[in-house]
Design an enzyme around this catalytic site. Structure first.
Site, PDB file in Angstrom:
ATOM      1  N   ASP A   1       0.864  -1.172   0.000  1.00  0.00           N
ATOM      2  CA  ASP A   1       0.000   0.000   0.000  1.00  0.00           C
ATOM      3  C   ASP A   1       0.905   1.227   0.000  1.00  0.00           C
ATOM      4  O   ASP A   1       1.837   1.314   0.803  1.00  0.00           O
ATOM      5  CB  ASP A   1      -0.847  -0.009   1.290  1.00  0.00           C
ATOM      6  CG  ASP A   1      -2.289   0.347   1.049  1.00  0.00           C
ATOM      7  OD1 ASP A   1      -2.521   1.449   0.528  1.00  0.00           O
ATOM      8  OD2 ASP A   1      -3.166  -0.465   1.382  1.00  0.00           O
TER       9      ASP A   1
ATOM     10  N   ASP B   1      -3.369   4.489  -2.192  1.00  0.00           N
ATOM     11  CA  ASP B   1      -4.503   4.913  -1.376  1.00  0.00           C
ATOM     12  C   ASP B   1      -5.095   6.220  -1.917  1.00  0.00           C
ATOM     13  O   ASP B   1      -4.345   7.144  -2.242  1.00  0.00           O
ATOM     14  CB  ASP B   1      -3.989   5.117   0.057  1.00  0.00           C
ATOM     15  CG  ASP B   1      -5.102   5.298   1.074  1.00  0.00           C
ATOM     16  OD1 ASP B   1      -5.872   4.340   1.259  1.00  0.00           O
ATOM     17  OD2 ASP B   1      -5.194   6.378   1.670  1.00  0.00           O
TER      18      ASP B   1
ATOM     19  N   HIS C   1     -11.239  -3.825   2.936  1.00  0.00           N
ATOM     20  CA  HIS C   1     -11.250  -3.535   4.376  1.00  0.00           C
ATOM     21  C   HIS C   1     -12.081  -2.309   4.736  1.00  0.00           C
ATOM     22  O   HIS C   1     -12.092  -1.898   5.894  1.00  0.00           O
ATOM     23  CB  HIS C   1      -9.803  -3.346   4.851  1.00  0.00           C
ATOM     24  CG  HIS C   1      -9.154  -2.153   4.199  1.00  0.00           C
ATOM     25  ND1 HIS C   1      -8.864  -2.106   2.860  1.00  0.00           N
ATOM     26  CD2 HIS C   1      -8.783  -0.957   4.693  1.00  0.00           C
ATOM     27  CE1 HIS C   1      -8.334  -0.947   2.567  1.00  0.00           C
ATOM     28  NE2 HIS C   1      -8.270  -0.221   3.666  1.00  0.00           N
ATOM     29  N   ASP C   2     -12.722  -1.697   3.742  1.00  0.00           N
ATOM     30  CA  ASP C   2     -13.546  -0.506   4.010  1.00  0.00           C
ATOM     31  C   ASP C   2     -15.034  -0.762   3.827  1.00  0.00           C
ATOM     32  O   ASP C   2     -15.840   0.115   4.143  1.00  0.00           O
ATOM     33  CB  ASP C   2     -13.137   0.638   3.062  1.00  0.00           C
ATOM     34  CG  ASP C   2     -11.735   1.150   3.336  1.00  0.00           C
ATOM     35  OD1 ASP C   2     -11.323   1.159   4.510  1.00  0.00           O
ATOM     36  OD2 ASP C   2     -11.053   1.521   2.363  1.00  0.00           O
TER      37      ASP C   2
ATOM     38  N   GLU D   1      -6.630   3.249  -5.924  1.00  0.00           N
ATOM     39  CA  GLU D   1      -7.913   3.182  -5.216  1.00  0.00           C
ATOM     40  C   GLU D   1      -8.759   4.382  -5.642  1.00  0.00           C
ATOM     41  O   GLU D   1      -8.387   5.533  -5.368  1.00  0.00           O
ATOM     42  CB  GLU D   1      -7.707   3.240  -3.693  1.00  0.00           C
ATOM     43  CG  GLU D   1      -9.031   3.010  -2.956  1.00  0.00           C
ATOM     44  CD  GLU D   1      -9.132   3.650  -1.577  1.00  0.00           C
ATOM     45  OE1 GLU D   1     -10.041   3.263  -0.826  1.00  0.00           O
ATOM     46  OE2 GLU D   1      -8.313   4.530  -1.248  1.00  0.00           O
TER      47      GLU D   1
HETATM   48  C1  NOJ Z   1      -8.612   4.509   2.085  1.00  0.00           C
HETATM   49  C2  NOJ Z   1      -8.294   3.323   2.937  1.00  0.00           C
HETATM   50  O1  NOJ Z   1      -8.656   2.153   2.252  1.00  0.00           O
HETATM   51  C3  NOJ Z   1      -9.015   3.501   4.242  1.00  0.00           C
HETATM   52  O2  NOJ Z   1      -8.941   2.354   5.035  1.00  0.00           O
HETATM   53  C4  NOJ Z   1      -8.430   4.697   4.942  1.00  0.00           C
HETATM   54  O3  NOJ Z   1      -9.136   4.953   6.131  1.00  0.00           O
HETATM   55  C5  NOJ Z   1      -8.493   5.930   4.049  1.00  0.00           C
HETATM   56  N1  NOJ Z   1      -8.056   5.672   2.707  1.00  0.00           N
HETATM   57  C6  NOJ Z   1      -7.608   7.015   4.587  1.00  0.00           C
HETATM   58  O4  NOJ Z   1      -6.268   6.643   4.368  1.00  0.00           O
END
Ligand code: NOJ
Length: 536
Positions: free
Chosen positions: A101, A203, A327-328, A266
């Site tokens: 990442d 990210d 994971h989000d 992302e």
């Molecule tokens: C995206 C990430 O996937 C997430 O987990 C994170 O909280 C935010 N970016 C901030 O970095």
């Protein structure tokens, strides 16, 4: 796979490991790098080709590693740089790839760059972050909002200016308009690329550049109570700015200094905007993540339309990809239900484009209910009670039926699912028809089927709850028929030219069955059919 294989990221299957929750090797309740090494045999048996690790870098963990205080180190919680070197060695020795990442939008507020930046208005690193004068009334400079609640501006009393943070106040945004900052992140990339990492998942890449004039975001007329507060405005000035494509093209040039590496972005945007991230002449991200399935209504026609829209939007030569979980976002098994999770697996692994699996989805892990006193996620803490919490999709991997599921020997950082004694790798491996066995069969099938890896996608007009498509290779095709409902359905296979042989059913019990005139699908069943007479 050979290192020089330039196409590995087109042909391979990606697997996201959330390091905190994969395997604890030192009995502190948090997963670590040595734990990932211990579990490589599992990943090899599963058949995936590349691992992507969420952040493992030194961090105060305000956002569980997405707040980095040293870009070129390893947090002691996860191990040492020697552990990392051992991991990359083991990954490559086994023919796998390793993706890290990269979090270039923001650092931790404890990063030395930010400490310097906030120390004085005259500091050399002041401009590495985004500082603004207060508004006339002393309040924040404009209406930009943090994704984790409240204004995106935090006041620094010592230097009497505000700094911008798209996420937590402990995650100040870097200023990508500053050339030295760009250079510094490029050097971070080179540091890991020299170590042999095979690429980055970047990210919030669509956030990196903000409006140069700091204009307000417009209000969102569609906002409703119960939605996250930052949806009150549309992020017109804070994300997806035209200048972002130069930033990404520069990152891509760094990637291209090395052999056969990949740049993944992302990006949560509609397809027509998403595909611009492949860049002019495809000189941007190799794979702008396609998250459409994460929020797709689980209906055959809706998904058919999503696939058609995506295929139509892709620029010539751009390689597609699909994601079912991360994971989000809530676990797929909870979004679509455990029965349809098997159909979803077949969909993911038979679509055209690189699939990314999220750890635990292959054993059907569902969203775990988190009691208020167990909440760890800052998003849920700041914006409670509207279902934004991400802890439920980050719970420890369920390896076996021992007290802590084989994840750890002590209580883990997040609670285990209460079904782990049944639903774990050991049990599901022993069951030849389990979801894990299905994932393995699908992965194996995909690897042996050039049509699935690189064939064309041809929709077959179907109705109701059926989603049918052909994957057309040079020499042969397969047809995938998915029943997205719980009721059985009979299909006149002549009409759809489906006659042939079932190569794989999502129930893993019909292999070799001949289809003549009628294809009967059970509720929640998907099949892959081969051997059609007519390939046109
Ligand atoms: C995206 C990430 O996937 C997430 O987990 C994170 O909280 C935010 N970016 C901030 O970095």
């Amino acid at each position: 796979m050979k290192q020089s294989d330039q196409s590995w990221w087109r042909h391979g299957i990606f697997y996201q490991v959330y390091p905190r929750s994969f395997q604890d090797s030192n009995a502190d309740g948090v997963g670590d790098i040595a734990g990932i090494i211990d579990r490589l045999p599992y990943l090899l048996e599963l058949g995936i080709d590349a691992l992507w690790l969420s952040p493992i870098f030194p961090s105060p963990m305000a956002d569980f590693g997405y707040d980095i205080s040293d870009y070129t180190g390893v947090d002691p919680l996860f191990g040492t740089m020697a552990d990392f070197d051992a991991l990359i060695g083991a990954v490559h020795a086994n023919g796998l790839k390793l993706i890290l990442d990269l979090v270039p939008n923001h650092t931790s507020d404890r990063h030395p760059w930010f400490i310097a930046s906030r120390s004085s208005r005259d500091d050399a690193k002041r401009d590495w972050y985004i500082w603004r004068e207060p508004a006339a009334d002393g309040g924040p400079p404009n209406n930009w909002m943090s994704e984790f609640g409240g204004s995106a501006w935090a006041y620094d009393a010592a230097t009497r200016q505000y700094y911008y943070h798209a996420f937590l106040a402990q995650q100040p945004d870097l200023n990508w308009r500053n050339p030295q900052l760009r250079q510094a992140i490029h050097d971070v990339m080179r540091f890991w690329l020299r170590k042999g990492v095979d690429g980055f998942r970047v990210d919030v890449i669509w956030h990196l550049i903000k409006d140069e004039q700091f204009r307000d975001n417009p209000p969102n007329p569609d906002f409703r109570e119960g939605q996250p507060p930052h949806w009150k405005v549309r992020p017109l000035r804070t994300t997806d700015q035209p200048e972002i494509h130069d930033v990404i093209a520069e990152m891509r040039r760094v990637i291209d200094e090395f052999d056969a590496r990949v740049l993944i972005g992302e990006i949560y945007l509609p397809f027509e905007r998403l595909v611009t991230y492949y860049g002019k002449d495809l000189a941007g991200a190799h794979l702008p993540f396609n998250f459409a399935l994460l929020s797709a209504p689980w209906h055959a026609r809706a998904i058919e339309q999503i696939i058609a829209d995506y295929e139509a939007a892709l620029p010539a030569g751009a390689w597609p990809n699909w994601v079912l979980g991360n994971h989000d976002r809530p676990r797929v098994a909870s979004r679509v239900g455990p029965a349809q999770a098997r159909v979803a697996a077949m969909l993911l692994l038979t679509l055209r484009g690189t699939p990314t699996l999220y750890y635990g989805d292959e054993i059907g892990m569902h969203q775990v209910a988190i009691a208020p006193d167990q909440v760890r996620d800052p998003f849920e803490k700041n914006v409670p009670g509207i279902g934004m919490g991400r802890d439920g999709c980050r719970t420890p991997m369920q390896w076996n039926a021992t007290p802590y599921a084989g994840f750890s020997t002590v209580a883990p950082w997040l609670p285990l699912s209460d079904d782990f004694a049944q639903d774990n790798v050991v049990n599901l491996d022993a069951d030849q028809r389990s979801i894990l066995s299905l994932y393995k069969a699908l992965i194996d099938f995909r690897k042996k089927s050039p049509q699935l890896v690189s064939g064309g996608y041809v929709p077959i007009a179907a109705q109701g709850d059926l989603l049918i498509y052909r994957r057309q290779g040079d020499a042969a095709a397969v047809v995938i028929a998915l029943n997205l409902a719980a009721e059985p359905v009979s299909i006149a296979s002549d009409t759809f030219r489906l006659d042939g042989e079932i190569l794989l059913s999502s129930f893993l019990d019909r292999q070799g069955e001949k289809i003549q005139h009628v294809l009967d699908l059970r509720g929640n069943e998907g099949v892959i059919i081969g051997g059609q007479r007519d390939k046109s």
